[in-house]
Structures are given as structure tokens and as C-alpha cells.
Design an enzyme around this catalytic site. Sequence first.
Site, PDB file in Angstrom:
ATOM      1  N   GLY A  30      41.761  82.857 -27.160  1.00  0.00           N
ATOM      2  CA  GLY A  30      41.496  81.706 -28.023  1.00  0.00           C
ATOM      3  C   GLY A  30      40.978  82.123 -29.383  1.00  0.00           C
ATOM      4  N   GLY A  96      41.292  76.490 -20.624  1.00  0.00           N
ATOM      5  CA  GLY A  96      42.738  76.412 -20.434  1.00  0.00           C
ATOM      6  C   GLY A  96      43.472  75.717 -21.557  1.00  0.00           C
ATOM      7  CD  GLU A 104      41.197  81.808 -20.558  1.00  0.00           C
ATOM      8  OE1 GLU A 104      41.390  81.979 -21.756  1.00  0.00           O
ATOM      9  OE2 GLU A 104      40.999  80.684 -20.051  1.00  0.00           O
TER      10      GLU A 104
HETATM   11  C1  5RP Z   1      42.229  79.465 -23.419  1.00  0.00           C
HETATM   12  C2  5RP Z   1      40.838  78.970 -23.325  1.00  0.00           C
HETATM   13  C3  5RP Z   1      39.991  79.026 -24.546  1.00  0.00           C
HETATM   14  O1  5RP Z   1      38.835  79.725 -24.241  1.00  0.00           O
HETATM   15  C4  5RP Z   1      39.657  77.642 -24.990  1.00  0.00           C
HETATM   16  O2  5RP Z   1      40.850  76.913 -25.190  1.00  0.00           O
HETATM   17  C5  5RP Z   1      38.821  77.644 -26.279  1.00  0.00           C
HETATM   18  O3  5RP Z   1      39.608  78.069 -27.350  1.00  0.00           O
HETATM   19  P1  5RP Z   1      39.035  78.173 -28.826  1.00  0.00           P
HETATM   20  O4  5RP Z   1      38.093  79.330 -28.854  1.00  0.00           O
HETATM   21  O5  5RP Z   1      40.274  78.414 -29.660  1.00  0.00           O
HETATM   22  O6  5RP Z   1      38.373  76.873 -29.184  1.00  0.00           O
HETATM   23  O7  5RP Z   1      40.379  78.518 -22.304  1.00  0.00           O
HETATM   24  O8  5RP Z   1      42.946  79.239 -22.233  1.00  0.00           O
END
Ligand code: 5RP
Length: 219
Positions: A30, A96, A104
Site C-alpha cells: 500500500g 485488503g 498479508e
Molecule cells: C492492501 C492493504 C493496505 O494496507 C491498505 O489498503 C492501506 O493502504 P494505504 O496505506 O494505501 O492507505 O491492506 O491490501
Amino acid sequence: MSDPQHGKRLAAAAALEFVTEGMIVGVGTGSTVNLFIDALAARRDRIAGAVSSSEASTARLKAAGIEVLELNRTGDLELYVDGADETDEHRRLIKGGGAALTREKVVAAASRKFVCIVDDSKLVDVLGRFPLPVEVIPMARSYVARQLTRLGGQPVWRENVTTDNGNQILDVHGLRILDPPALETAINGIAGVVTVGLFAHRRADVVIIGGPTGIRRLE
Ligand code: 5RP
């Protein structure tokens, strides 16, 4: 109005405190984790490498000169650092949004310490405002969707997304998750579900929340 980017950067930098000499670091996925990878690059000669939770993070780690190792070869890890779409005060998470939830969850399960890095927009009283991602095998999608409706949610197929594992994602809207461990168990029990993006049984050990005035830690 706080700037999420600023909060993410502060949280990502603060997670470096948990990285020790010679360590293999579990790395999530992410935009917040991308900032962590960028910060970790400056220490690449002082760590043994990383275990990645997605093809996207693997590419970024390699571009940063960090060796990517297979979990099957490393055994359990000391540390896993990842972001989240929501956290509550009890460090239970929804993850997710980036469709990487299955790997993860595996890396989190295999790690002794899970440090979650978020900006302050991610902290909620009750999980469920963010639609709950569920990874399903493709032939089970409609069946699983009907079962999720029975549990009180409104599942929406995230069309045009295929996960790194070749599966599909249902995003479940309209949930107010008052008992996260129970819902995690119930959804995991539906045939065809690969992973639900609720991290309640294996929640974060530490959540670092970045905001306009600095960081705050839940632990
Ligand atoms: C990916 C995830 C990420 O940790 C979640 O979507 C947060 O993303 P970001 O740091 O871009 O806000 O679970 O599957």
C-alpha cells in the site's frame, strides 16, 4: 483538515525504530508501506532482507536494492510492518483495499511482532465503514456473495481486479462490526472464501497513527 500523506509519512518513519541489525523484515502493501520501503532503503546494508506480501511490494523492494526472500525459506519473522484501511482502539483491522489481504495475513501470522502504520483518518470506533474485502476463488463468487448477504452485508464484486493468487475480491458494504473475531470466524467458514480482510484474531501488536501533531501509538 489533516493531510493523510503527512500522517502516513510520520507513521512510516516511526516504524523504523522496530527494525534491528541483521533482521529479515516482513513488508506489507500500500501507499503507507511504500513510504516505509523508501525509508528502509537507507538501511538496506544493515538488514538481511525482506519478505514481501505482494508482487507490487516485491517490485518496489527490489528497486530499492533490498533483497526479497521467500517465507518458505526464512521461517518465522521478528517483525511485520503493514498499513490498514481501518483500525479500532483494540488494534483490530480491516485490510485488503489493495487486494493483498491473503499474503498479508500469512506474513502477519508468521511474524512475532506486527506493527501497523496508518494516518489518523483510519481510526474508527466501530469497524465497517470501509467495505470489508473478501478474497474468493472465482467459481465460488456468487455463492459466497449470497452467504455474505445472509450475514447482513451488501457484497460488491471488485470487477477487473485479480489478486496475486489468481482470485477475486468481494467488498462487503453496510457492516457495523461489533464482534470482529466472531465475524472473522464466520466468514472464514464459508466454502470458497480464501481470506477475509478482518485482522481480529491476529490483530496488530502496535498501531502507529500519524496526524498533524505527530504520532500516537496504540499498544
Ligand atoms: C492492501 C492493504 C493496505 O494496507 C491498505 O489498503 C492501506 O493502504 P494505504 O496505506 O494505501 O492507505 O491492506 O491490501
